[in-house]
Design an enzyme around this catalytic site. Structure first.
Site: not given
Ligand code: NAD
Length: 289
Positions: A200, A204
């Site tokens: 991860y 990133k």
């Molecule tokens: N939630 C946090 O605390 C947090 C913090 C920093 C960064 N982020 C980033 O924010 C973004 C969203 O995170 P989140 O928390 O909503 O995660 P999440 O797991 O809820 O959502 C990710 C989505 O991506 C989809 N996905 C996975 N593989 C895929 C593929 N091959 N093709 C298309 N879709 C696909 C999943 O089905 C899911 O709906 C990510 O890039 C994550 O790294 C999240």
């Protein structure tokens, strides 16, 4: 001195600066925790929104819930070129153009079509499996590249040419994870510890390099590319984890899942018209010390 192009006597008034009427957005991973919030915000700002997710049923259900006219949900696997090109084509068929790409999909134990084993995803570095690393590279980085290629081709073709891309990174792409926040934490997974894995953090980090590359590559083509760096969102975490996190956080709390909408709207709208190749960090101050 000659007036620079775009130095309008009548600049777009605030708050219209943030409006997206007439624009079309594609949000990858749009059915997830944060993707959903981005889709809501884009619709509220007036855009038409294509919600693409490997969880196609989730994407369709969300589109039906949010707006049957201006939202389209579809299955999109960002690691599959045919799927990416197909989703872009469907977006253009339905809404005639593509102005905004939010590259948000990521490999997590929560989302995705095939369940990723927490034991594999959170495995210690010394025994981290190459195929899990590869899956993270495929989704978090190569998927972003494929989506940027497909969207960029469309943005260059359309009239007027141009668009905006936002690549979602993470604070763990900016600074290394502070492993101490996991000390004494009860894992939500029976067979795995809880941490931020190398797959991860490193993918990133690479997202920031891709962002800078595309920004300079497409600068003359009116395609702006920026990164948005969110930080930990509270999602029923263990009390010990929240305590450790809060101690380490200048704002003294985790984020709510609606707290990145403003930054996203800023980056995709004319409010950020002179910004490209940048990384907007929204982290409660985490990277400030
Ligand atoms: N939630 C946090 O605390 C947090 C913090 C920093 C960064 N982020 C980033 O924010 C973004 C969203 O995170 P989140 O928390 O909503 O995660 P999440 O797991 O809820 O959502 C990710 C989505 O991506 C989809 N996905 C996975 N593989 C895929 C593929 N091959 N093709 C298309 N879709 C696909 C999943 O089905 C899911 O709906 C990510 O890039 C994550 O790294 C999240």
């Amino acid at each position: 001195m000659a007036e620079q192009p775009g130095s309008a006597l009548n600049p777009v008034p605030f708050p219209d600066l943030f409006r997206l009427d007439g624009r079309v957005a594609l949000v990858t991973g749009g059915a997830g925790l944060l993707g959903r919030r981005y889709c809501e915000a884009l619709l509220q700002a007036g855009a038409r929104v294509v919600i693409g997710d490997v969880d196609g049923a989730g994407a369709e259900a969300l589109a039906a819930e949010l707006d049957t006219e201006r939202a389209l949900g579809l299955k999109l696997d960002v690691t599959n070129e045919a799927s990416v090109n197909g989703a872009t084509q469907r977006a253009v068929q339905r809404f005639k153009r593509l102005d905004i790409l939010v590259n948000n999909a990521a490999l997590t134990v929560r989302g995705g079509s095939e369940r990723l084993s927490p034991a594999d995803y959170f495995a210690p570095f010394e025994s981290y499996k190459r195929d899990v690393w590869q899956r993270a590279v495929d989704v978090n980085l190569t998927g972003m590249l494929l989506c940027a290629q497909a969207a960029g081709r469309q943005m260059l073709l359309q009239d007027p040419p141009g668009g905006v891309m936002v690549n979602i990174s993470s604070t763990y792409g900016v600074v290394a994870p502070d492993q101490r926040v996991y000390d004494g934490v009860r894992s939500p997974y029976a067979d795995a510890t809880f941490n931020t894995p190398v797959s991860y953090a490193v993918t990133k980090t690479a997202v920031l390099g891709l962002t800078r590359y595309l920004a300079t590559y497409w600068g003359k083509n009116n395609i702006r590319v920026n990164a948005l760096t969110p930080h930990g969102v509270y999602d029923n975490h263990d009390d010990a984890f929240v305590r450790n996190f809060v101690y380490r956080s200048p704002l003294g709390r985790m984020a709510r899942n609606d707290e990145y909408r403003g930054a996203l709207l800023f980056l995709v709208s004319d409010a950020s018209s002179y910004m490209t190749g940048a990384n907007l960090i929204v982290d409660g101050g985490w990277t400030a010390w």
